[in-house]
Scaffold this active site. Sequence first.
Site, PDB file in Angstrom:
ATOM      1  N   SER A   1      24.228  13.966 -15.977  1.00  0.00           N
ATOM      2  CA  SER A   1      25.665  13.882 -16.115  1.00  0.00           C
ATOM      3  C   SER A   1      26.556  14.375 -14.783  1.00  0.00           C
ATOM      4  O   SER A   1      26.434  13.828 -13.746  1.00  0.00           O
ATOM      5  CB  SER A   1      26.364  14.486 -17.429  1.00  0.00           C
ATOM      6  OG  SER A   1      27.693  14.082 -17.672  1.00  0.00           O
ATOM      7  N   HIS A   2      27.570  15.233 -15.155  1.00  0.00           N
ATOM      8  CA  HIS A   2      28.418  15.712 -14.212  1.00  0.00           C
ATOM      9  C   HIS A   2      27.808  16.976 -13.195  1.00  0.00           C
ATOM     10  O   HIS A   2      28.516  17.219 -12.242  1.00  0.00           O
ATOM     11  CB  HIS A   2      29.588  16.260 -14.715  1.00  0.00           C
ATOM     12  CG  HIS A   2      29.447  17.422 -15.705  1.00  0.00           C
ATOM     13  ND1 HIS A   2      28.988  17.227 -16.975  1.00  0.00           N
ATOM     14  CD2 HIS A   2      29.434  18.590 -15.584  1.00  0.00           C
ATOM     15  CE1 HIS A   2      28.814  18.337 -17.539  1.00  0.00           C
ATOM     16  NE2 HIS A   2      29.032  19.154 -16.867  1.00  0.00           N
TER      17      HIS A   2
ATOM     18  N   LYS B   1      17.429  13.047 -22.029  1.00  0.00           N
ATOM     19  CA  LYS B   1      18.064  12.989 -23.312  1.00  0.00           C
ATOM     20  C   LYS B   1      17.629  12.158 -24.396  1.00  0.00           C
ATOM     21  O   LYS B   1      17.359  10.840 -23.792  1.00  0.00           O
ATOM     22  CB  LYS B   1      19.683  12.785 -23.164  1.00  0.00           C
ATOM     23  CG  LYS B   1      20.621  12.953 -24.479  1.00  0.00           C
ATOM     24  CD  LYS B   1      21.942  13.235 -24.247  1.00  0.00           C
ATOM     25  CE  LYS B   1      22.634  11.903 -23.748  1.00  0.00           C
ATOM     26  NZ  LYS B   1      23.877  11.546 -23.957  1.00  0.00           N
TER      27      LYS B   1
ATOM     28  N   ASP C   1      32.241  10.058 -14.219  1.00  0.00           N
ATOM     29  CA  ASP C   1      31.441  11.133 -13.685  1.00  0.00           C
ATOM     30  C   ASP C   1      29.833  10.261 -13.597  1.00  0.00           C
ATOM     31  O   ASP C   1      29.681   8.948 -13.366  1.00  0.00           O
ATOM     32  CB  ASP C   1      31.000  12.053 -14.828  1.00  0.00           C
ATOM     33  CG  ASP C   1      30.244  11.519 -16.409  1.00  0.00           C
ATOM     34  OD1 ASP C   1      30.487  10.376 -16.436  1.00  0.00           O
ATOM     35  OD2 ASP C   1      29.816  12.386 -16.786  1.00  0.00           O
TER      36      ASP C   1
ATOM     37  N   ASP D   1      26.874   9.620 -15.114  1.00  0.00           N
ATOM     38  CA  ASP D   1      26.222   8.866 -15.958  1.00  0.00           C
ATOM     39  C   ASP D   1      27.436   7.801 -16.597  1.00  0.00           C
ATOM     40  O   ASP D   1      27.004   7.229 -17.461  1.00  0.00           O
ATOM     41  CB  ASP D   1      25.516   9.537 -17.140  1.00  0.00           C
ATOM     42  CG  ASP D   1      26.435  10.545 -17.777  1.00  0.00           C
ATOM     43  OD1 ASP D   1      27.428  11.083 -17.409  1.00  0.00           O
ATOM     44  OD2 ASP D   1      25.937  10.799 -19.070  1.00  0.00           O
TER      45      ASP D   1
ATOM     46  N   ASP E   1      30.124   8.409 -18.717  1.00  0.00           N
ATOM     47  CA  ASP E   1      30.737   8.662 -19.918  1.00  0.00           C
ATOM     48  C   ASP E   1      31.995   9.262 -19.884  1.00  0.00           C
ATOM     49  O   ASP E   1      32.518   9.290 -20.824  1.00  0.00           O
ATOM     50  CB  ASP E   1      29.492   9.274 -20.968  1.00  0.00           C
ATOM     51  CG  ASP E   1      28.992  10.581 -20.449  1.00  0.00           C
ATOM     52  OD1 ASP E   1      29.530  10.890 -19.487  1.00  0.00           O
ATOM     53  OD2 ASP E   1      28.315  11.144 -21.241  1.00  0.00           O
ATOM     54  N   ARG E   2      32.432   9.978 -18.639  1.00  0.00           N
ATOM     55  CA  ARG E   2      33.551  10.568 -18.728  1.00  0.00           C
ATOM     56  C   ARG E   2      34.873   9.993 -18.148  1.00  0.00           C
ATOM     57  O   ARG E   2      34.627   8.973 -17.140  1.00  0.00           O
ATOM     58  CB  ARG E   2      33.326  12.110 -17.873  1.00  0.00           C
ATOM     59  CG  ARG E   2      32.595  12.922 -18.664  1.00  0.00           C
ATOM     60  CD  ARG E   2      32.443  14.459 -17.916  1.00  0.00           C
ATOM     61  NE  ARG E   2      31.669  15.184 -18.518  1.00  0.00           N
ATOM     62  CZ  ARG E   2      31.882  16.687 -18.445  1.00  0.00           C
ATOM     63  NH1 ARG E   2      32.769  17.135 -17.852  1.00  0.00           N
ATOM     64  NH2 ARG E   2      31.065  17.502 -19.318  1.00  0.00           N
TER      65      ARG E   2
ATOM     66  N   LYS F   1      30.300   8.976 -25.390  1.00  0.00           N
ATOM     67  CA  LYS F   1      31.903   8.775 -24.854  1.00  0.00           C
ATOM     68  C   LYS F   1      31.585   7.682 -23.759  1.00  0.00           C
ATOM     69  O   LYS F   1      30.483   7.211 -23.381  1.00  0.00           O
ATOM     70  CB  LYS F   1      32.184  10.031 -24.331  1.00  0.00           C
ATOM     71  CG  LYS F   1      31.284  10.624 -23.420  1.00  0.00           C
ATOM     72  CD  LYS F   1      31.763  12.405 -23.392  1.00  0.00           C
ATOM     73  CE  LYS F   1      31.081  12.855 -22.326  1.00  0.00           C
ATOM     74  NZ  LYS F   1      30.026  13.889 -23.022  1.00  0.00           N
TER      75      LYS F   1
HETATM   76  C1  VG1 Z   1      30.177  19.983 -21.327  1.00  0.00           C
HETATM   77  C2  VG1 Z   1      31.625  19.680 -21.996  1.00  0.00           C
HETATM   78  C3  VG1 Z   1      31.206  18.928 -23.382  1.00  0.00           C
HETATM   79  C4  VG1 Z   1      30.572  17.726 -23.242  1.00  0.00           C
HETATM   80  C5  VG1 Z   1      29.030  18.425 -22.487  1.00  0.00           C
HETATM   81  C6  VG1 Z   1      28.214  16.801 -21.941  1.00  0.00           C
HETATM   82  O1  VG1 Z   1      29.524  20.897 -22.279  1.00  0.00           O
HETATM   83  O2  VG1 Z   1      32.099  20.887 -22.147  1.00  0.00           O
HETATM   84  O3  VG1 Z   1      32.438  18.791 -23.823  1.00  0.00           O
HETATM   85  O4  VG1 Z   1      30.257  17.033 -24.430  1.00  0.00           O
HETATM   86  O5  VG1 Z   1      29.437  19.070 -21.159  1.00  0.00           O
HETATM   87  O6  VG1 Z   1      29.012  15.941 -21.274  1.00  0.00           O
HETATM   88  P1  VG1 Z   1      29.326  22.463 -22.088  1.00  0.00           P
HETATM   89  O7  VG1 Z   1      28.361  22.986 -23.019  1.00  0.00           O
HETATM   90  O8  VG1 Z   1      28.961  22.767 -20.464  1.00  0.00           O
HETATM   91  O9  VG1 Z   1      30.877  22.859 -22.321  1.00  0.00           O
HETATM   92  V1  VG1 Z   1      28.416  14.889 -20.233  1.00  0.00           V
HETATM   93  O10 VG1 Z   1      29.351  13.946 -19.225  1.00  0.00           O
HETATM   94  O11 VG1 Z   1      27.352  15.931 -19.529  1.00  0.00           O
HETATM   95  O12 VG1 Z   1      27.111  14.152 -20.944  1.00  0.00           O
HETATM   96 CO    CO Z   2      28.672  12.508 -18.339  1.00  0.00          CO
END
Ligand code: VG1
Ligand code: CO
Length: 542
Positions: free
Chosen positions: A112-113, A125, A276, A278, A280-281, A375
């Site tokens: 992801s990010h 995942k 982001d 992947d 989803d953000r 998302k």
């Molecule tokens: C973070 C965010 C959470 C989100 C998760 C996955 O998790 O706070 O809201 O669901 O990333 O997002 P954490 O445990 O680091 O706070 V993504 O865009 O990685 O799929």
């Molecule tokens: Co993401």
Amino acid sequence: MTIATIPTAPIEGQKPGTSGLRKKVAVFAEPGYLETYTQAIFNAIQPKGAVLVLGGDGRYFNRDAMATILRIAAANGVARVIVGQGGILSTPAASHLIRTRNADGGLILSASHNPGGPEGDFGLKYNIANGGPAPESVTDTIVTCAEHIDRYHILKASAPTLDTLGESSVGDMVIEVVDPVADYAALMEDLFDFDALRQMFAGGFTLCFDAMHAVTGPYATEILERRLGAASGSVINAVPSEDFGGGHPDPNPVWAKRLYDLMLGSDAPDFGAASDGDGDRNMIMGHGIYVTPSDSLAVLAANAHLVPGYKSGISGVARSMPTSAASDRVAKKLGVEAFQTPTGWKFFGNLLDAGRATLCGEESAGTGSNHVREKDGLWAVLMWLNILAVRKVAVDEVLTSHWAEFGRDYYSRHDYEGITADGATALMSALKADLPLLPGRSSDGMTVASAEDFSYADPIDGSVSTGQGIILTYKGGARAVLRLSGTGTEGATLRVYLEQYAEPNQAHDLDAQIALLQVINATTSIAQIKHFTGRDGPDVIS
Ligand code: VG1
Ligand code: CO
């Protein structure tokens, strides 16, 4: 079909975090690691005869990992794997594909990010048949399987490259390579008024979408530029790269600074957005204004009926616990249910499946609906654009009129990154131990009204998730939440979420950090943040 069965050692401590298993690329690339973990997933889900979707965000190691996973899938009797061309699928597109093709589940390769590249992060995942992230019951089984595994099965033949559309096979398994964008773009055409959007762009509406060198580049270019007629070049950083151009593909004011600065400057387009790694953000901005994700969810809930896909209204709004209460106020006014879940999209799945919630959101720039079970960054962008096309006003007007009606929840998240795991755990333990003593305690002009260690009982299946973060509610409409990140791969990250409500008739034009000053100071001192982290302030403020 020739299969090798290779002895392997159990792997401990592979508990997936907030969103799948994330590790450094070097860990995933250790001989046997990816193989063993993939086999553990297959031991848990028993995929003989199954149809699975496979895709990733294109980061470094994506192609190698995919080739390995395909060979293990074939050896485990999977019947068909539907793969995005080049191994690419955004997370929401993968979720949609699982649903539209009635697949039994899917594997999404993304961190992801988190940053990519050889020194960066990788992730894996598993999503279930509803298209959403596996719930804790399934991930717990995967962990147990990983702890007891002693062999994995892998096809001896190599997997095909994934560049050509169409079907081929390895062993007895069919590999179907599909266009990663087509089905997703069709879904967006179903939900939104593309004619109205085309007219808006034809009328001179301008936009800048920052794909951050990540997976949404091809999706955004196809939908925004080709189908809707946004000027060519409206999508920037549109070509995905294996290391996201060296940045963090995290759409926030820090990592999407170029867009952020553009939107606050005098040459800003009408609308700014980013997504982001992947896809989803989302980050949403107007000329001179940044929309917090918590406000965005509230605005989308209040205006959803203007969008064709939601014209008959919404059934409920769900938000993660650290997300501000702004969407609760909208739900109340609409007379629909409001839910507060733990952090992580997997907790929305049951509510969406049961039709109890239509819109969901997280403060971390995640917004989505019942159209998929993840998302969805581009969906959020199209929601905003459709609302602007109907209301014919600018982003700042949408926000100020929203605040005038509902009041404003000033909001900010402070992240303390890369602190020691010991310090982070000690801080949370001390806070937990203090919980009964906190109500009535005053600091920096704030008084604690209540303090709780958040636990969630799923209203659909009754499963209980404990220890999801500490909530400090202050008198006067302020709240702070403290929790440790579950997506990092180095040390620990403390997240401190801060909000302060201002009634409809109070000032809505303060800088958030100023409006939040008292709650920031009170929380810093009550949680002894300096003492436990050794830091004078946060690393990232969003
Ligand atoms: C973070 C965010 C959470 C989100 C998760 C996955 O998790 O706070 O809201 O669901 O990333 O997002 P954490 O445990 O680091 O706070 V993504 O865009 O990685 O799929
Ligand atoms: Co993401």
